[in-house]
Write an enzyme that holds these catalytic residues in place. Structure first.
Site, PDB file in Angstrom:
ATOM      1  N   ASP A 369       0.864  -1.182   0.000  1.00 41.47           N
ATOM      2  CA  ASP A 369       0.000   0.000   0.000  1.00 41.47           C
ATOM      3  C   ASP A 369       0.897   1.227   0.000  1.00 41.47           C
ATOM      4  O   ASP A 369       2.131   1.120  -0.070  1.00 41.47           O
ATOM      5  CB  ASP A 369      -0.951  -0.008   1.193  1.00 41.47           C
ATOM      6  CG  ASP A 369      -2.309   0.591   0.842  1.00 41.47           C
ATOM      7  OD1 ASP A 369      -2.342   1.778   0.461  1.00 41.47           O
ATOM      8  OD2 ASP A 369      -3.326  -0.117   0.938  1.00 41.47           O
ATOM      9  N   HIS A 439      -2.582   3.320  -4.720  1.00 39.20           N
ATOM     10  CA  HIS A 439      -1.977   2.855  -3.455  1.00 39.20           C
ATOM     11  C   HIS A 439      -0.530   2.400  -3.658  1.00 39.20           C
ATOM     12  O   HIS A 439      -0.072   1.463  -2.992  1.00 39.20           O
ATOM     13  CB  HIS A 439      -2.813   1.723  -2.848  1.00 39.20           C
ATOM     14  CG  HIS A 439      -4.151   2.172  -2.335  1.00 39.20           C
ATOM     15  ND1 HIS A 439      -4.304   2.830  -1.138  1.00 39.20           N
ATOM     16  CD2 HIS A 439      -5.395   2.062  -2.871  1.00 39.20           C
ATOM     17  CE1 HIS A 439      -5.600   3.099  -0.952  1.00 39.20           C
ATOM     18  NE2 HIS A 439      -6.274   2.664  -1.998  1.00 39.20           N
ATOM     19  N   ASP A 502      -8.362  -0.442  -6.600  1.00 41.65           N
ATOM     20  CA  ASP A 502      -9.347   0.396  -5.911  1.00 41.65           C
ATOM     21  C   ASP A 502      -8.829   1.821  -5.752  1.00 41.65           C
ATOM     22  O   ASP A 502      -7.630   2.080  -5.782  1.00 41.65           O
ATOM     23  CB  ASP A 502      -9.671  -0.187  -4.530  1.00 41.65           C
ATOM     24  CG  ASP A 502      -8.448  -0.226  -3.630  1.00 41.65           C
ATOM     25  OD1 ASP A 502      -7.366  -0.646  -4.103  1.00 41.65           O
ATOM     26  OD2 ASP A 502      -8.551   0.169  -2.457  1.00 41.65           O
ATOM     27  N   GLU A 503      -9.751   2.746  -5.561  1.00 34.58           N
ATOM     28  CA  GLU A 503      -9.487   4.124  -5.154  1.00 34.58           C
ATOM     29  C   GLU A 503      -8.426   4.815  -6.018  1.00 34.58           C
ATOM     30  O   GLU A 503      -7.505   5.454  -5.512  1.00 34.58           O
ATOM     31  CB  GLU A 503      -9.102   4.173  -3.673  1.00 34.58           C
ATOM     32  CG  GLU A 503     -10.228   3.718  -2.750  1.00 34.58           C
ATOM     33  CD  GLU A 503      -9.894   3.826  -1.281  1.00 34.58           C
ATOM     34  OE1 GLU A 503     -10.806   4.075  -0.475  1.00 34.58           O
ATOM     35  OE2 GLU A 503      -8.708   3.645  -0.925  1.00 34.58           O
ATOM     36  N   TRP A 564     -17.267  -3.937  -1.596  1.00 34.57           N
ATOM     37  CA  TRP A 564     -16.965  -3.373  -0.283  1.00 34.57           C
ATOM     38  C   TRP A 564     -17.685  -2.065   0.013  1.00 34.57           C
ATOM     39  O   TRP A 564     -17.752  -1.648   1.176  1.00 34.57           O
ATOM     40  CB  TRP A 564     -15.457  -3.148  -0.152  1.00 34.57           C
ATOM     41  CG  TRP A 564     -14.878  -2.110  -1.075  1.00 34.57           C
ATOM     42  CD1 TRP A 564     -14.498  -2.305  -2.359  1.00 34.57           C
ATOM     43  CD2 TRP A 564     -14.611  -0.737  -0.776  1.00 34.57           C
ATOM     44  NE1 TRP A 564     -13.990  -1.138  -2.901  1.00 34.57           N
ATOM     45  CE2 TRP A 564     -14.047  -0.147  -1.936  1.00 34.57           C
ATOM     46  CE3 TRP A 564     -14.779   0.063   0.356  1.00 34.57           C
ATOM     47  CZ2 TRP A 564     -13.666   1.189  -1.994  1.00 34.57           C
ATOM     48  CZ3 TRP A 564     -14.398   1.399   0.302  1.00 34.57           C
ATOM     49  CH2 TRP A 564     -13.845   1.947  -0.865  1.00 34.57           C
ATOM     50  N   ASP A 592     -12.027  -2.434  11.145  1.00 35.30           N
ATOM     51  CA  ASP A 592     -11.322  -1.239  11.616  1.00 35.30           C
ATOM     52  C   ASP A 592     -12.296  -0.174  12.094  1.00 35.30           C
ATOM     53  O   ASP A 592     -11.883   0.824  12.697  1.00 35.30           O
ATOM     54  CB  ASP A 592     -10.435  -0.666  10.516  1.00 35.30           C
ATOM     55  CG  ASP A 592     -11.213  -0.369   9.238  1.00 35.30           C
ATOM     56  OD1 ASP A 592     -12.023  -1.214   8.824  1.00 35.30           O
ATOM     57  OD2 ASP A 592     -11.012   0.707   8.647  1.00 35.30           O
ATOM     58  N   TRP A 646      -8.358  -3.318   8.304  1.00 40.71           N
ATOM     59  CA  TRP A 646      -7.391  -2.295   7.901  1.00 40.71           C
ATOM     60  C   TRP A 646      -6.728  -1.752   9.174  1.00 40.71           C
ATOM     61  O   TRP A 646      -7.338  -1.732  10.248  1.00 40.71           O
ATOM     62  CB  TRP A 646      -8.081  -1.185   7.129  1.00 40.71           C
ATOM     63  CG  TRP A 646      -8.804  -1.684   5.912  1.00 40.71           C
ATOM     64  CD1 TRP A 646     -10.139  -1.915   5.790  1.00 40.71           C
ATOM     65  CD2 TRP A 646      -8.214  -2.027   4.655  1.00 40.71           C
ATOM     66  NE1 TRP A 646     -10.430  -2.380   4.524  1.00 40.71           N
ATOM     67  CE2 TRP A 646      -9.272  -2.466   3.811  1.00 40.71           C
ATOM     68  CE3 TRP A 646      -6.918  -2.023   4.160  1.00 40.71           C
ATOM     69  CZ2 TRP A 646      -9.053  -2.880   2.495  1.00 40.71           C
ATOM     70  CZ3 TRP A 646      -6.698  -2.420   2.853  1.00 40.71           C
ATOM     71  CH2 TRP A 646      -7.752  -2.844   2.038  1.00 40.71           C
TER      72      TRP A 646
END
Length: 723
Positions: A369, A439, A502-503, A564, A592, A646
């Site tokens: 990450d 990431h 992702d993201e 998710w 988390d 996480w």
């Protein structure tokens, strides 16, 4: 008037929901709201006239006691203590006791009396009561004990008496203690519940005519194992356990021991498919049947729980029974993020042990990450030389509460092989995640040649606040990097690979959304083809499959999307068009997320204000998706569920345990047990014994106490008849 007074006194003494405690003597009933209480006297219509005397001399009426007391344990936790009600009832013909008066007694538990602090040695006098104790009335007191809690008859209060004073003269009235049943005061009943395990089994058949498997340490014959070839992995785990269990007097025979044996048989049944198993426990015999290695391993997990909890709770035997069990979902996963905070191999193996005991079968290892690259890539050593560490003077700045000094770590190839062996022995698949193209701040900082085409100053900021954390999919060097990394990943890991996706910040590659969509689809197609050509399935977060994704849903091997986000309609739409789905919605399964609204609790709250235990347990994925339009023919596309931990706010092993437990038990029951077999009241009743057993035998050191549950008696291990 007497009924109203009784109800008033009782209602004020006990919190709502705990009214209506059961007293053993007599059938007379008094109404308390919607509840009822049983009065401790016969109610024969012979109530005496109201007495005007403040404190009558008890010696004038000695035929029987006018006052009866009852004890009820409301909350009982070994490491915390007990909450106990002590109720005193006045007969209809009892004297009128004017205030102030006190209830006093001697008590062996006085040394651990926490509240009220009202003892001298073993002598206890509860705080004075100002109101009158009238004939036919009840008064209840609540006391708190530190551990150890009440366990035996000798722990009950003795020589109870009322003390009152009139004109400076002390008067004493004896109080008879109604001997409580064991279930009213003890941690657990004499007979162990047939199946105290988690997750709940599909079918449990008690064998009441058989005494069960005796556990008297050192006094019973040792165990011998007989196992078919398919059960060898399970037999090895059983042997390792029996060699040290019970502590001090293991069931495995010592060298040279020629005494008789009790047989544990692991036999083959072709009728039991996949992870299904059947377990039969009798007096001197145990039989485990399964059709596969995985089925035998799931049966061993149930054996460990049944025997371990029985010993931890002090039971003389494991009840005779037959379990027939099978999983609801094929994918029952847990993800650990080791990039935000690093966890050593020793903790990863402990986590695998917990997964094994609760029948979770997929370990998702989030290895890379922005904040750290944790996997050794021998062809690119700078990934871990620089990308695995952060701090002042390093290429990655301090993150998430870390001090300016060097922090980090990574897993060597030997570390990975050790984890894989450990997981394989327990029937757990390890899925590595190499999170690309977003990431990737750690990788880009560690490899300057990879970042040459990324203009960091102009790059958009990611949701976590990093600029320049996206690989440039327009550059050839990016695909050379991906190929080098994935080749080593495939050499190490035998199963599917998770590629993240992702993201990705908007405008990372182009100002035109259509062009960005094309480039993302191109990368997804390349990753699927690269892995598929080598016989591996591609897993990714749901963004990889949204829009015109470029992924082929029915390829061989089939890809799967991890859904998710809080908009669960993606899972419905994707499954309806034939894509395999693994459900891990953040608002139900992201561990988390903070567990309570208390200021002292730690965690995130972006997906939900809090994620308490009961919310995880109540999540019913199939019903929710059907309401959103999931077709009947698409149900088969749901592979299963997964919880994700996480670690932005999880900086230590202790914190990881606090976030995992007890919610991981709810995840296990969600993933394994059919919804019609799930009962919240039964589940929470098991939590105390489960956590106690894990602490003693499975290296669990911390968990979230859920003080608000304890206060409501939701962790009671003896059910109060009044609840």
């Amino acid at each position: 008037a007497q009924e109203e007074t009784c109800c008033s006194l009782y209602s004020e003494a006990l919190p709502k929901g705990l009214r209506g405690s059961y007293f053993r003597n007599g059938p007379a009933k008094f109404k308390v709201g919607d509840d009822q209480i049983m009065h401790p006297f016969d109610g024969d219509g012979m109530a005496a006239k109201p007495r005007s005397e403040s404190c009558l001399n008890p010696q004038n009426d000695t035929a029987r006691s006018f006052f009866t007391a009852a004890v009820q344990v409301l909350v009982d936790e070994d490491a915390v203590g007990s909450v106990v009600t002590l109720s005193i009832a006045s007969a209809f013909d009892a004297p009128l006791v004017q205030g102030p008066w006190q209830l006093c007694f001697t008590w062996m538990k006085a040394v651990v009396l926490r509240r009220p602090m009202a003892s001298s040695g073993s002598y206890v006098c509860l705080p004075s009561v100002a109101e009158i104790l009238s004939p036919g009335n009840v008064k209840a007191f609540v006391v708190e004990l530190a551990a150890p809690s009440m366990r035996h008859l000798s722990d009950l209060p003795r020589a109870l008496h009322i003390v009152c004073t009139e004109d400076s003269k002390e008067q004493i009235y004896d109080v008879q203690l109604a001997l409580p049943g064991e279930s009213q005061v003890r941690l657990a009943p004499l007979e162990l519940p047939t199946f105290p395990g988690v997750p709940q089994a599909a079918a449990v058949s008690p064998l009441p005519t058989m005494p069960g498997f005796a556990l008297s340490a050192g006094l019973q014959a040792p165990v011998e194992l007989k196992a078919v070839a398919e059960a060898q992995a399970a037999a090895e785990l059983l042997k390792e356990w029996l060699q040290v269990w019970p502590p001090g007097a293991p069931l495995w025979p010592s060298p040279g021991d020629a005494s008789a044996r009790r047989t544990w048989s692991l036999g083959l049944s072709k009728e039991l498919l996949g992870e299904a198993y059947e377990l039969r426990i009798e007096d001197e015999f145990l039989e485990l049947l399964a059709g596969t290695k995985e089925g035998f391993l799931r049966g061993v997990a149930s054996i460990r729980q049944l025997f371990g909890i029985a010993l931890a709770e002090g039971w003389p035997r494991v009840p005779a029974q037959i379990l027939r069990d099978r999983p609801r979902f094929g994918h029952r996963g847990l993800m650990l993020d080791v990039a935000r905070h690093f966890f050593p191999v020793s903790f990863v193996k402990r986590l695998l042990d917990w997964m094994f005991l609760y029948k979770l079968n997929v370990f998702h290892w989030h290895l890379t990450d922005d904040e750290g690259w944790r996997l050794e890539i021998r062809s690119l050593p700078n990934l871990t030389t620089h990308g695995a560490f952060r701090g002042r003077g390093h290429v990655i700045e301090p993150q998430y509460g870390g001090d300016p000094r060097r922090y980090g770590g990574f897993y060597s190839h030997d570390d990975v092989r050790e984890v894989l062996r450990y997981a394989e022995q327990r029937g757990i698949t390890v899925v590595p995640e190499i999170d690309v193209p977003g990431h990737c701040y750690a990788a880009l900082q560690a490899l300057p040649e990879l970042a040459k085409t990324v203009e960091k100053r102009k790059a958009p900021r990611s949701v976590q606040g990093f600029r320049g954390n996206v690989l440039d999919v327009r550059a050839e060097v990016t695909f050379a990097f991906l190929e080098a990394v994935l080749i080593e990943v495939l050499e190490l890991f035998p199963g599917p690979v998770h590629v993240g996706m992702d993201e990705i910040p908007a405008r990372a590659w182009s100002q035109q959304p259509e062009e960005e969509e094309r480039l993302k689809a191109m990368l997804a197609a390349w990753l699927q083809e690269f892995l598929g050509a080598r016989g591996r399935a591609m897993l990714a977060w749901e963004e990889a499959f949204s829009g015109n994704s470029g992924v082929v849903p029915n390829a061989d091997p089939r890809p799967a999307a991890m859904a998710w986000k809080d908009d669960e309609r993606f899972a419905v739409q994707a499954a309806n068009v034939g894509l395999d789905i693994i459900l891990c919605p953040a608002h139900f399964l992201y561990l988390d997320i903070v567990q309570d609204l208390n200021f002292e609790d730690k965690g995130l709250y972006w997906a939900a204000p809090a994620l308490p235990l009961h919310r995880v347990y109540d999540y019913e994925p199939l019903e929710r998706l059907k309401r959103l339009g999931l077709r009947a023919d698409a149900v088969q596309r749901l592979r299963g569920v997964q919880a994700n931990l996480w670690t932005e706010t999880v900086e230590s092993e202790e914190r990881a345990q606090e976030m995992l437990f007890p919610r991981l038990l709810a995840v296990a029951e969600l993933a394994w047990t059919m919804p019609e077999r799930k009962v919240w009241e039964d589940f929470k009743f098991k939590l105390g014994p489960q956590l106690q057993w894990l602490t003693r035998e499975a290296s669990l050191q911390r968990w979230n106490w859920h003080k608000f549950f304890l206060a409501k008696a939701d962790f009671m291990r003896v059910k109060s008849p009044s609840l």
